[in-house]
Design a protein around this motif. Structure first.
Motif, PDB file in Angstrom:
ATOM      1  N   ILE A 642       0.840  -1.208   0.000  1.00 49.47           N
ATOM      2  CA  ILE A 642       0.000   0.000   0.000  1.00 49.47           C
ATOM      3  C   ILE A 642       0.870   1.251   0.000  1.00 49.47           C
ATOM      4  N   ILE A 643       1.883   1.285   0.851  1.00 48.62           N
ATOM      5  CA  ILE A 643       2.744   2.479   0.929  1.00 48.62           C
ATOM      6  C   ILE A 643       3.521   2.669  -0.370  1.00 48.62           C
ATOM      7  N   GLU A 644       4.003   1.589  -0.969  1.00 50.53           N
ATOM      8  CA  GLU A 644       4.738   1.716  -2.229  1.00 50.53           C
ATOM      9  C   GLU A 644       3.835   2.215  -3.349  1.00 50.53           C
ATOM     10  N   HIS A 645       2.526   1.830  -3.343  1.00 51.99           N
ATOM     11  CA  HIS A 645       1.599   2.367  -4.339  1.00 51.99           C
ATOM     12  C   HIS A 645       1.333   3.854  -4.109  1.00 51.99           C
ATOM     13  N   HIS A 646       1.573   4.339  -2.898  1.00 49.44           N
ATOM     14  CA  HIS A 646       1.485   5.777  -2.635  1.00 49.44           C
ATOM     15  C   HIS A 646       2.817   6.489  -2.883  1.00 49.44           C
ATOM     16  N   ARG A 647       3.771   5.785  -3.535  1.00 45.62           N
ATOM     17  CA  ARG A 647       5.093   6.334  -3.847  1.00 45.62           C
ATOM     18  C   ARG A 647       5.870   6.678  -2.566  1.00 45.62           C
ATOM     19  N   GLY A 648       5.687   5.878  -1.532  1.00 46.74           N
ATOM     20  CA  GLY A 648       6.396   6.061  -0.273  1.00 46.74           C
ATOM     21  C   GLY A 648       7.296   4.875   0.028  1.00 46.74           C
ATOM     22  N   GLN A 649       7.781   4.830   1.261  1.00 44.20           N
ATOM     23  CA  GLN A 649       8.701   3.772   1.694  1.00 44.20           C
ATOM     24  C   GLN A 649       8.227   3.230   3.033  1.00 44.20           C
ATOM     25  N   PHE A 650       8.292   1.899   3.175  1.00 42.89           N
ATOM     26  CA  PHE A 650       7.869   1.210   4.395  1.00 42.89           C
ATOM     27  C   PHE A 650       9.021   0.317   4.836  1.00 42.89           C
ATOM     28  N   ALA A 651       9.463   0.465   6.114  1.00 44.37           N
ATOM     29  CA  ALA A 651      10.637  -0.302   6.554  1.00 44.37           C
ATOM     30  C   ALA A 651      10.649  -0.372   8.068  1.00 44.37           C
ATOM     31  N   LEU A 652      11.610  -1.150   8.566  1.00 46.84           N
ATOM     32  CA  LEU A 652      11.866  -1.323   9.995  1.00 46.84           C
ATOM     33  C   LEU A 652      13.244  -0.769  10.302  1.00 46.84           C
ATOM     34  N   TYR A 653      13.349   0.039  11.360  1.00 47.38           N
ATOM     35  CA  TYR A 653      14.644   0.599  11.728  1.00 47.38           C
ATOM     36  C   TYR A 653      15.585  -0.520  12.167  1.00 47.38           C
ATOM     37  N   ASP A 654      16.851  -0.356  11.768  1.00 46.25           N
ATOM     38  CA  ASP A 654      17.868  -1.312  12.177  1.00 46.25           C
ATOM     39  C   ASP A 654      18.180  -1.123  13.659  1.00 46.25           C
ATOM     40  N   GLY A 664      13.267   0.379  22.831  1.00 45.86           N
ATOM     41  CA  GLY A 664      13.904  -0.898  23.116  1.00 45.86           C
ATOM     42  C   GLY A 664      13.307  -2.047  22.348  1.00 45.86           C
ATOM     43  N   GLY A 665      12.126  -1.862  21.756  1.00 44.71           N
ATOM     44  CA  GLY A 665      11.508  -2.926  20.978  1.00 44.71           C
ATOM     45  C   GLY A 665      11.670  -2.671  19.495  1.00 44.71           C
ATOM     46  N   ALA A 666      10.607  -2.945  18.728  1.00 42.22           N
ATOM     47  CA  ALA A 666      10.635  -2.716  17.286  1.00 42.22           C
ATOM     48  C   ALA A 666      10.117  -1.316  16.981  1.00 42.22           C
ATOM     49  N   CYS A 667      10.604  -0.742  15.885  1.00 42.92           N
ATOM     50  CA  CYS A 667      10.182   0.593  15.455  1.00 42.92           C
ATOM     51  C   CYS A 667       9.997   0.582  13.944  1.00 42.92           C
ATOM     52  N   PHE A 668       8.736   0.580  13.478  1.00 44.34           N
ATOM     53  CA  PHE A 668       8.412   0.625  12.056  1.00 44.34           C
ATOM     54  C   PHE A 668       8.145   2.075  11.649  1.00 44.34           C
ATOM     55  N   TYR A 669       8.383   2.341  10.382  1.00 40.84           N
ATOM     56  CA  TYR A 669       8.066   3.680   9.868  1.00 40.84           C
ATOM     57  C   TYR A 669       7.653   3.549   8.415  1.00 40.84           C
ATOM     58  N   PHE A 670       6.886   4.570   7.947  1.00 37.09           N
ATOM     59  CA  PHE A 670       6.595   4.702   6.524  1.00 37.09           C
ATOM     60  C   PHE A 670       6.579   6.176   6.176  1.00 37.09           C
ATOM     61  N   THR A 671       6.827   6.477   4.902  1.00 36.37           N
ATOM     62  CA  THR A 671       6.884   7.852   4.420  1.00 36.37           C
ATOM     63  C   THR A 671       5.932   8.010   3.248  1.00 36.37           C
ATOM     64  N   PRO A 681       6.433   3.625  -8.173  1.00 36.82           N
ATOM     65  CA  PRO A 681       6.433   3.395  -6.719  1.00 36.82           C
ATOM     66  C   PRO A 681       7.829   3.099  -6.206  1.00 36.82           C
ATOM     67  N   CYS A 682       8.111   3.560  -4.965  1.00 38.85           N
ATOM     68  CA  CYS A 682       9.418   3.328  -4.348  1.00 38.85           C
ATOM     69  C   CYS A 682       9.529   1.871  -3.923  1.00 38.85           C
ATOM     70  N   GLN A 683      10.770   1.390  -3.813  1.00 43.29           N
ATOM     71  CA  GLN A 683      11.038   0.035  -3.336  1.00 43.29           C
ATOM     72  C   GLN A 683      11.532   0.126  -1.906  1.00 43.29           C
ATOM     73  N   SER A 684      10.826  -0.564  -0.998  1.00 46.07           N
ATOM     74  CA  SER A 684      11.194  -0.524   0.412  1.00 46.07           C
ATOM     75  C   SER A 684      12.195  -1.617   0.722  1.00 46.07           C
ATOM     76  N   THR A 685      12.839  -1.493   1.868  1.00 50.96           N
ATOM     77  CA  THR A 685      13.787  -2.501   2.354  1.00 50.96           C
ATOM     78  C   THR A 685      13.314  -3.016   3.694  1.00 50.96           C
ATOM     79  N   ALA A 686      13.860  -4.167   4.094  1.00 50.04           N
ATOM     80  CA  ALA A 686      13.449  -4.758   5.368  1.00 50.04           C
ATOM     81  C   ALA A 686      13.879  -3.893   6.532  1.00 50.04           C
ATOM     82  N   THR A 687      15.097  -3.395   6.497  1.00 54.98           N
ATOM     83  CA  THR A 687      15.604  -2.533   7.558  1.00 54.98           C
ATOM     84  C   THR A 687      16.231  -1.323   6.919  1.00 54.98           C
ATOM     85  N   ALA A 688      16.272  -0.250   7.669  1.00 57.11           N
ATOM     86  CA  ALA A 688      16.847   0.992   7.154  1.00 57.11           C
ATOM     87  C   ALA A 688      17.284   1.832   8.326  1.00 57.11           C
ATOM     88  N   CYS A 689      18.121   2.824   8.019  1.00 58.84           N
ATOM     89  CA  CYS A 689      18.544   3.798   9.022  1.00 58.84           C
ATOM     90  C   CYS A 689      17.780   5.086   8.761  1.00 58.84           C
TER      91      CYS A 689
END
Length: 689
Positions: A642-654, A664-671, A681-689
């Motif tokens: 869904i986020i990539e169809h909106h020309r954004g990025q979806f990933a999990l912080y490393d 201290g747990g998981a932190c997801f983000y999308f743009t 559409p943008c291509q997301s990665t599993a983890t990102a900084c």
């Protein structure tokens, strides 16, 4: 016939008699050669040590004598300078008391010059360093100096005045180019500086007249500076580079001047005759040893040539084989390997030979498997298809091999008992795993296709009941408007209409997403979308006792499909709630933040749960992978799409680059982009900084 048989037996007997004799000479020949060489080396070492000892003793004795002589000479010159200082101090005292006039001063100075041939001149200067009386060896005229010489003289006068005692100048060379040094003695009258008595020395004359003959005939005496440059010498004879020499400080006059003594010659003493006689004896013994060794080598060359040919043939056969070969002894130690095994493991043949279990090419985790295989080989229980084992290349790469082993014949064993061959099956296993992975992906693709068809069918089937719910709800609202007294039912019916419309919009969005069409973008307020997602999960947050912290930046309306973005947020919030609910900690927190950056809007959802393992991070967006017992493994994958169809990025912080919201747990983000564009559409990665 009987005669022939007896003749053959006699001939065989002679042959058997010759064989021990030949073998005996083959053994004694090298023994004589070795003894001869040992004796020769012993003599050479003894002669070399004798010569070295003699030469070292001679050099030490000459060096000690040289040091004693130059120390004696330095002390003699120091006493000579001290006597001149005493004379100058006495003259300065008489001048301060006015007990001496010009005639007496010049007479005393001429007497001093006559007795000390190294002195060039004696001067008396007033407090302003102006020359009053001057006595020179050549004439009473003042010697003209250049600027450097005047600076050296003036510096010595200033030093003597400050020290209130004798001082020496630095070396200077006036117009006549002779190296000179001044000794100044200040004079004081009633505590006030009243002038100076100055003596000027020629260094060449000092060495010429005060170095005794018995030192001069053994050493070249010279005065050098700190750089080793010769400033003055007893005789103008060039010094050899490797000659024995020694230097000491020449103080007075000091200022970096050093006194050097260099020996004229170096003698060898008795070393040369001893060396010649020893070398002659060694040569004679060497000739005798070589003659005996030559007889032994003739026979040995034939045997070695045949053996070399056999070894080269065997080595060529082993090197042309593509599989690795190794010979093991009874303890499992490697006795021999071929080149193919070394190339396979990354080690040289020399490094592998002598290696014992556990081998250097076996990872510690594989020790039990190799130990079992070696025990089976020693017990003779080798499987038909060999052993499948794992090795480690020198560069760290894992290798899978198949090992076959067989016992060697008794007559061919030598030190080895077992012959083993290794085949590299790493690439074969990789191809097999790739085929299995392709089958698995094909199955997942079929499941995704079936899931898409089910989603499309469900969307189609649910549209009608939702439309009916909306229609009935709106009709009820119209009836309530006509009748009074039902105000409490209006609000639930309005919420029912809104939720049914929202469900219909969500189903249409998912149906459009399955059909691979672009989302229905419209200008929407991001804050309202986030607030709506929080409202939908409010009951779950209250039930699980989870505290929500928000940090939302003001942002203008963006082009988005609000229903789909809201669904993404709800999915992330539900995952965060499930993560913190699985822990035993009392404080359960979820943090939601949004930021406006240069060209996009960023939303982050973090929790203080246990986080994700490395394996889970690697397979985060793999279809049907889930860490929940009741999960389907499609939620995050759909959110990312869904986020990539909106020309954004979806990933999990490393783990190494968590933002400020990390708990201290998981932190997801999308743009989402701040401005609309028509790019892919943008291509997301599993983890990102």
């Amino acid at each position: 016939m009987g005669h022939d048989r007896h003749s053959n037996e006699a001939q065989e007997g002679k042959t058997r008699m010759k064989k021990p004799l030949t073998g005996r000479w083959l053994w004694w020949g090298p023994a004589f050669a070795v003894v001869g060489l040992l004796v020769l080396f012993s003599l050479l070492i003894a002669f070399s040590l004798l010569i070295a000892l003699i030469y070292r003793d001679t050099q030490d004795e000459r060096r000690d004598g040289l040091i004693q002589d130059i120390l004696w000479l330095e002390q003699t010159l120091r006493l000579h300078f001290q006597s001149h200082q005493d004379w100058a101090a006495a003259i300065a005292q008489d001048l301060a008391r006015d007990n001496i006039n010009a005639v007496h001063f010049k007479s005393a100075a001429r007497l001093l010059l006559r007795e000390n041939r190294e002195l060039v001149q004696v001067d008396y200067l007033d407090p302003k360093h102006q020359l009053i009386w001057h006595v020179s060896r050549v004439s009473d005229e003042v010697t003209a100096n250049d600027s450097a010489s005047e600076f050296a003289q003036q510096d010595a006068l200033d030093s003597g005045r400050k020290m209130r005692g004798a001082a020496y100048s630095i070396l200077y060379s006036p117009i006549h180019k002779r190296p000179l040094v001044d000794m100044v003695m200040p004079m004081y009258r009633h505590g006030e500086y009243a002038g100076t008595v100055r003596l000027t020395y020629a260094l060449n004359g000092l060495l010429y007249h005060h170095v005794p003959w018995w030192i001069a005939q053994k050493y070249q005496i010279s005065i050098v500076n700190l750089d080793g440059a010769v400033l003055a010498s007893k005789f103008n004879i060039g010094e050899r580079a490797a000659a024995l020499s020694h230097e000491i400080d020449f103080t007075p006059p000091g200022h970096g001047l050093r006194l050097r003594a260099t020996a004229y010659r170096v003698g060898l003493g008795l070393s040369l005759p001893l060396l010649g006689g020893g070398m002659l004896l060694s040569l004679v013994f060497l000739l005798l040893s070589l003659w005996r060794v030559r007889q032994h080598i003739r026979h040995r060359q034939q045997v070695e040539a045949h053996l070399r040919a056999e070894m080269e043939l065997r080595a060529a056969i082993e090197d042309t084989m593509q599989n690795g070969l190794l010979v093991l002894d009874e303890q499992g130690r490697i006795v021999r390997v071929n080149r193919a095994l070394g190339d396979m493991l990354g080690y040289s043949q020399t490094e592998l030979i002598g290696d014992a279990p556990p081998y250097r090419f076996v990872h510690p985790e594989q020790y039990p498997a190799w130990h079992s295989a070696l025990n089976a080989i020693q017990a003779g229980e080798v499987p038909k298809f060999g052993f499948e084992l794992r090795c480690q290349h020198r560069q760290g790469e894992a290798l899978d091999i198949r090992l076959y082993a067989a016992p060697l014949p008794p007559q061919s064993r030598g030190r080895g008992v077992w012959l083993a061959s290794c085949y590299d099956i790493t690439e074969l296993k990789r191809k097999r795993e790739a085929i299995q992975l392709a089958h698995s992906r094909l199955e997942n693709t079929a499941r995704l296709v079936a899931l898409g068809e089910m989603a499309s069918s469900l969307a189609h089937e649910l549209n009608q009941p939702l439309a009916a719910i909306t229609t009935y709800s709106k009709g009820s609202l119209r009836l309530l408007e006509q009748e009074a007294g039902h105000t409490k039912l209006r609000e639930p019916l309005e919420k029912m209409v809104a939720q049914s419309q929202r469900a219909a919009d969500m189903i249409r969005g998912i149906r459009g997403f399955v059909k691979k069409r672009a989302p229905r973008l419209q200008l929407s307020e991001p804050a309202r979308v986030i607030q709506s997602a929080l409202t939908l999960t409010h009951s779950l947050l209250t039930e699980r006792k989870v505290q929500v912290d928000t940090r939302l930046d003001a942002v203008p309306a963006l082009e988005m499909d609000p229903v789909l973005i809201e669904q993404v947020l709800v999915n992330l919030l539900r995952n965060a709630i499930d993560a913190v609910s699985a822990t035993a900690q009392q404080e359960r927190r979820v943090h939601v933040a949004s930021y406006v950056e240069a060209d996009h809007w960023r939303v982050e959802v973090a929790d203080n749960g246990p986080g994700l393992s490395t394996e889970a991070r690697q397979q985060l967006f793999t279809p049907f992978f889930t860490s929940k017992e009741e999960g389907m493994g499609m939620g995050l994958n759909i959110c990312r799409s869904i986020i990539e169809h909106h020309r954004g990025q979806f990933a999990l912080y490393d783990l190494d680059c968590l933002p400020n919201c990390g708990l201290g747990g998981a932190c997801f983000y999308f743009t989402l982009p701040l401005q609309a564009n028509t790019t892919e559409p943008c291509q997301s990665t599993a983890t990102a900084c």
